[in-house]
Every structure is written in C-alpha cells, then in structure tokens.
Design a protein around this motif. Structure first.
Motif, PDB file in Angstrom:
ATOM      1  N   TRP A 152      50.425  39.445  49.839  1.00 39.07           N
ATOM      2  CA  TRP A 152      49.200  40.174  49.495  1.00 39.07           C
ATOM      3  C   TRP A 152      48.110  39.198  49.079  1.00 39.07           C
ATOM      4  O   TRP A 152      46.948  39.342  49.450  1.00 39.07           O
ATOM      5  CB  TRP A 152      49.508  41.175  48.373  1.00 39.07           C
ATOM      6  N   PHE A 153      48.477  38.180  48.298  1.00 36.03           N
ATOM      7  CA  PHE A 153      47.505  37.163  47.907  1.00 36.03           C
ATOM      8  C   PHE A 153      47.006  36.408  49.140  1.00 36.03           C
ATOM      9  O   PHE A 153      45.821  36.070  49.229  1.00 36.03           O
ATOM     10  CB  PHE A 153      48.112  36.194  46.902  1.00 36.03           C
ATOM     11  N   LEU A 162      44.338  38.385  50.685  1.00 34.68           N
ATOM     12  CA  LEU A 162      43.119  38.251  49.875  1.00 34.68           C
ATOM     13  C   LEU A 162      42.401  36.942  50.207  1.00 34.68           C
ATOM     14  O   LEU A 162      41.215  36.924  50.526  1.00 34.68           O
ATOM     15  CB  LEU A 162      43.490  38.303  48.393  1.00 34.68           C
ATOM     16  N   THR A 189      51.232  41.236  39.661  1.00 30.12           N
ATOM     17  CA  THR A 189      49.858  41.609  39.281  1.00 30.12           C
ATOM     18  C   THR A 189      49.134  40.392  38.719  1.00 30.12           C
ATOM     19  O   THR A 189      47.933  40.222  38.919  1.00 30.12           O
ATOM     20  CB  THR A 189      49.834  42.733  38.227  1.00 30.12           C
ATOM     21  N   MET A 247      47.859  38.254  41.518  1.00 28.29           N
ATOM     22  CA  MET A 247      46.598  38.768  42.063  1.00 28.29           C
ATOM     23  C   MET A 247      45.444  38.457  41.113  1.00 28.29           C
ATOM     24  O   MET A 247      44.341  38.140  41.535  1.00 28.29           O
ATOM     25  CB  MET A 247      46.683  40.283  42.290  1.00 28.29           C
ATOM     26  N   GLY A 299      42.685  35.977  42.568  1.00 32.74           N
ATOM     27  CA  GLY A 299      41.278  36.296  42.795  1.00 32.74           C
ATOM     28  C   GLY A 299      40.384  35.170  42.317  1.00 32.74           C
ATOM     29  O   GLY A 299      39.437  34.767  42.997  1.00 32.74           O
TER      30      GLY A 299
END
Lengths: 111, 212
Positions: free
Chosen positions: A76-77, A80, B18, B21, B25
């Motif tokens: 998932w990263f 992104l 989590t 992520m 980011g």
C-alpha cells in the motif's frame, strides 16, 4: 510455550551486521556516486530494515497471516509513493502548452 | 495460547501498518520536495552533523538488541531481575538517543539560527537557493520530532513494563506485553534507519558544491 525462541547468537549476529551496515552507509556517503548516492543509501537501509523485521521482530518465524498483513502494508505504501512520484517527477516531460499570448499578434492582425 | 499469541502480534502489526502509512506519507512528501528543490535540500543536509546521526543510529540499534534480549530472557524463564536489567538498559539507550538529539543537535541548530520560525537566518553562502533551505529544516525538525515523540512514548511504555516485571508478571507462558512493545520499539528503530541516510547522508557532504 508459544512463540519461537531465537538463539542469542542470532541476535548478536544481526546486531553486528546492523552496526557494520551503519558504518558502511556512512563511509560510502563520503564518495560522490552521482545518482547512485540515493540508490546505495536506500539499498543499505532496506537491508537493515529486513534484518530488523525478520530477526528482531520475529517475522521469519511468524504466521502467514501476519506476513500477509505486513506485505500488504508495504504494498500500500508502494502505491502511495509510486503514484505521488509518477505525478510529481514527470510534470516537465511533455512541453506545456504555450500561453495564450502567442495568439495576440494574430488577433491584432485581424483588427 | 498459540492462537492468542498470534492474534496479539497480528493486532500490533495492523497498528504498525497504519504507522507505516503515517511516516510513509511524510517520506513521500520529503521525496517530492527534495526532487523539486534538490540544491536547497543538499545545502541543508550538509549543515547536519553526520557523526551525531551515525552515533544515534548505533545507540538505537543497541537498544533494539537489548529489547530483543529482554523478551528472550522472559521467554526462556530467566529471573525477573534479568528481564528488568535489559528493560532498564533499553530505556537508558533510548534516553541517550534523545539526549544526543536534543542537547547536541537541536540546541546546536538553534544557536546557529537553523530553526524555522525561531530566528532562522538565510546565509549568503547558500546562494540563490538560500530562501528554500528552511524547507529542508521544516522536514528535518518535523520528521525527527515525530520520531522522538515515538521514542518518548516507547520509554513510557517501557516504564510500565518495568513495573510489571518487578511484580513478576512475566514468565515463559506470558510475555505478550513485552513482545508487542518490542515490535513497536523495533519499528521506531526502522524509521530512524531510513531517516538517517535520507536526512544526513544523501545530501552529500563529500565536497561543498558537489552533488549531481
């Protein structure tokens, strides 16, 4: 008894390998390898991360479900990072359309 | 028991995803702005002291080792004083990391006027990109600050574990809090493993004005 007991010598080996890789990445950073600077630094960092995850975090001995969650997280990263960078880093690849001002002489001629 | 053990670890990993992520980011953001303002970011990176960064990496790796050994000694049914010894060692190393970070690095940056919003001064030798150097330091302070916050929380959790260990709560059968905290502690270590090269190293301190 639950969970796998990792022998202490494995922990010591991983610890020494992590220290050696820290030394290596610091030493290498004193040489200018051009674009490879980032590649080498990240490759060493990923190696260190794998050592920590597999041995210190016991993922080498964990269940398939736990591994699936971890791989899904990193996947998932990757989405992104890939989508963000594929936008930002390719913005100058195609020539941007010329501003409307190039039409001005044409319009003046018509007037 | 086996299933409980697996469920506990899985739950912690879901939380850590989590966190991946969360930090991910920031790393993606850093990559974008670094690509846009490469020279400014390399200039900023050269102003950091690699020696402190490398020393802190070693300190954090050592604390990961002692954390793993604390879990190992509980797993193998060592006396509670052994578990407590390794937990204290982990906390001391964590505190040493924060001490180096705050008292040597951040204080130095403050004195050198490198903290955006607190008297940041653009130096003439940075040239045309000088105005963009504060952006590097915004990333630097936010990313290392967030990492330091995780360390402080980790030391807090270790304090609770210390109290639990002193009451003899852990044995070969039950050490789940130790193991789950270990996962968190190692994760914070991994974040630093990436922060160190990205902030300190790839800026290129080989030669002034070098780079690519």
């Amino acid at each position: 008894m639950s969970g796998h007991v990792v022998p202490v010598r494995v922990y010591m080996g991983v610890f020494l390998a992590l220290l050696a890789l820290t030394g290596l990445t610091t030493w290498v950073s004193y040489f200018d390898l051009g674009p490879m600077n980032t590649v080498v630094a990240l490759a060493i960092a990923v190696t260190k991360m794998l050592l920590v995850i597999l041995f210190f975090m016991h993922v080498k001995y964990s269940s398939g479900l736990t591994r699936l969650v971890i791989v899904a997280g990193f996947f998932w990263f990757a989405i992104l990072a890939t989508l963000t960078l594929s936008d930002e880093l390719t913005r100058n690849w195609s020539p941007s359309p010329a501003p409307w001002s190039f039409l001005l002489p044409l319009i003046r001629g018509l007037l | 028991m086996e299933q409980q053990h697996q469920a506990g670890n899985l739950g912690m990993w879901v939380f850590l995803v989590t966190e991946i992520m969360f930090f991910g980011g920031l790393f993606a953001c850093y990559a974008v702005y670094r690509a846009l303002h490469l020279q400014a970011f390399e200039t900023g990176s050269r102003l950091l002291d690699v020696r402190f960064g490398a020393a802190n990496t070693a300190v954090l790796i050592a604390s990961s080792l002692t954390m793993a050994l604390a879990i190992h000694s509980a797993q193998t049914g060592k006396r509670k004083s052994v578990v407590m010894f390794y937990l204290v060692l982990t906390m001391i190393l964590g505190a040493a990391f924060l001490a180096i970070k705050f008292t040597f690095e951040w204080r130095h940056d403050f004195v050198e006027h490198l903290v955006p919003g607190f008297g940041f001064e653009v130096r003439p030798e940075w040239g045309a990109v000088g105005q963009q150097v504060p952006m590097f330091f915004c990333f630097y302070f936010f990313m290392t600050g967030l990492h330091a916050l995780h360390m402080i929380i980790g030391i807090g959790i270790l304090t609770v574990l210390m109290i639990m260990a002193s009451r003899g709560r852990f044995n070969e059968q039950y050490y789940a809090p130790l193991e789950v905290t270990g996962l968190y502690w190692h994760f914070v270590d991994i974040v630093w493993i990436f922060l160190f090269p990205l902030l300190y190293l790839i800026g290129g301190h080989y030669t002034m004005g070098g780079g690519h």
